[in-house]
Write an enzyme that holds these catalytic residues in place. Structure first.
Site, PDB file in Angstrom:
ATOM      1  N   GLU A 197      -7.046   7.021  -0.045  1.00  0.00           N
ATOM      2  CA  GLU A 197      -6.673   5.835  -0.740  1.00  0.00           C
ATOM      3  C   GLU A 197      -6.140   4.858   1.649  1.00  0.00           C
ATOM      4  OE1 GLU A 197      -3.534   6.993  -3.320  1.00  0.00           O
ATOM      5  OE2 GLU A 197      -2.105   5.284  -2.526  1.00  0.00           O
ATOM      6  N   ASP A 239      -3.246   1.654   1.951  1.00  0.00           N
ATOM      7  CA  ASP A 239      -2.203   1.381   0.702  1.00  0.00           C
ATOM      8  C   ASP A 239      -1.339   0.931   2.039  1.00  0.00           C
ATOM      9  OD1 ASP A 239      -1.913   3.500  -0.707  1.00  0.00           O
ATOM     10  OD2 ASP A 239      -1.173   4.891  -0.301  1.00  0.00           O
ATOM     11  N   GLU A 241       2.467  -0.649   1.069  1.00  0.00           N
ATOM     12  CA  GLU A 241       3.258  -1.281   0.518  1.00  0.00           C
ATOM     13  C   GLU A 241       4.938  -1.844   1.049  1.00  0.00           C
ATOM     14  OE1 GLU A 241       4.913   2.356  -1.857  1.00  0.00           O
ATOM     15  OE2 GLU A 241       2.693   3.105  -2.168  1.00  0.00           O
TER      16      GLU A 241
END
Ligand SMILES: *[C@@H]1O[C@H](CO)[C@@H](O)[C@H](O)[C@H]1NC(C)=O
Length: 281
Positions: free
Chosen positions: A96, A98, A100
């Protein structure tokens, strides 16, 4: 002749129209009507209210690529809201990458939180403030993912470079195709000032907007992988790209001036010793 010209025009029109279409590249996957594709596929909006947030995912699965998205974040009092934009594979040993965005009270800065998971293991958080107000305009958030680097970029400025250190025993995301996901949800139990500032629902619905998705990437299907351009063979393409000295200077500038958390300097959190990549990077 006229017919021929028309055919050419029609063709080029089609390819332009499809270049930026959210209809073509994404599916809305939750939110019961709160996520919307607008303006002929050129704009996508996510919304969040007290009942639900919303989200979308890419139709394609990618294995390496240069992926850009322009995002305009929830404006005003966005405290408690989180807008996540990430690549992820499936399963317990997933990879993953990311981005955010943690909202904040009006006038207080957003936090851009980044992480990299390899084979199900994350704990590699780095957080930044931004050098602009991400709610006023669209800005481009990019992931350059090739066999040797995962580079996070904001408006073309590199902020983080996760290097392939497999030769030193550190897993790197390179075998698991990933989809692109994005969602807007309520995380007021932790997001803003550690969860002490709650979402003010009188400002709902909260809205995040997306446009100009652009991918120069390798797309996998069950049987094969095909790459959009000849990047995989060209020396100057993203496949071989890494930070040159200017890029490294830019990244250093961001990390010195805008980084607010780095797992690699959090020795309290890792009493047995910092993760190995921290001393190798
Ligand atoms: C919100 O603003 C405060 C005050 O500037 C800051 O300490 C905090 O890191 C900001 N971001 C979040 C997500 O709480």
């Amino acid at each position: 002749m006229k017919g021929f010209l028309f055919a050419i025009l029609a063709c080029s029109f089609l390819s332009i129209a499809s270049a930026g279409s959210f209809y073509q590249d994404f599916d809305i996957i939750w939110g019961d009507g709160r996520a919307k594709i607008l303006d002929n596929g050129r704009l996508l909006t996510l919304s969040l209210d007290k009942t639900s947030g919303s989200g979308f995912q890419s139709k394609n699965e990618y294995l390496f690529g240069k992926i850009d998205m322009q995002v305009k974040l929830v404006h005003g009092n966005s405290a408690g809201t989180v807008t996540a934009y990430y690549l992820s594979s499936q399963g317990p040993t997933h990879d993953e990458i990311d981005f955010e965005f943690l909202g904040n009270l009006s006038g207080d800065p957003y936090t851009l939180h980044t992480n990299v998971f390899t084979q199900g293991k994350g704990n590699r958080e780095m957080q930044f403030k931004l050098w602009f107000d991400p709610t006023k305009d669209f800005h481009t958030y990019s992931i350059l993912w090739n066999p040797r680097h995962v580079i996070f970029m904001v408006d073309g400025t590199p902020i983080r470079d996760f290097k392939n250190l497999e030769s030193r025993g550190i897993a790197f995301p390179k075998n698991q195709p990933m989809r692109i996901y994005s969602s807007l949800w309520n995380a007021d139990d932790w997001a803003t000032r550690g969860g002490t500032v709650k979402t003010d629902w009188s400002n709902a619905p909260f809205l995040a907007s997306y446009r100009n998705f652009n991918s120069d990437a390798c797309v996998t299907s069950s049987s094969s992988t095909s790459c959009a351009s000849d990047a995989a063979t060209s020396k100057s393409g993203w496949w071989n790209q890494e930070l040159d000295s200017t890029g490294q200077e830019r990244m250093k500038w961001v990390q010195q001036n805008y980084m607010i958390y780095n797992y690699c300097t959090d020795s309290k959190r890792f009493p047995q010793g910092l993760p190995p990549e921290c001393s190798l990077a």
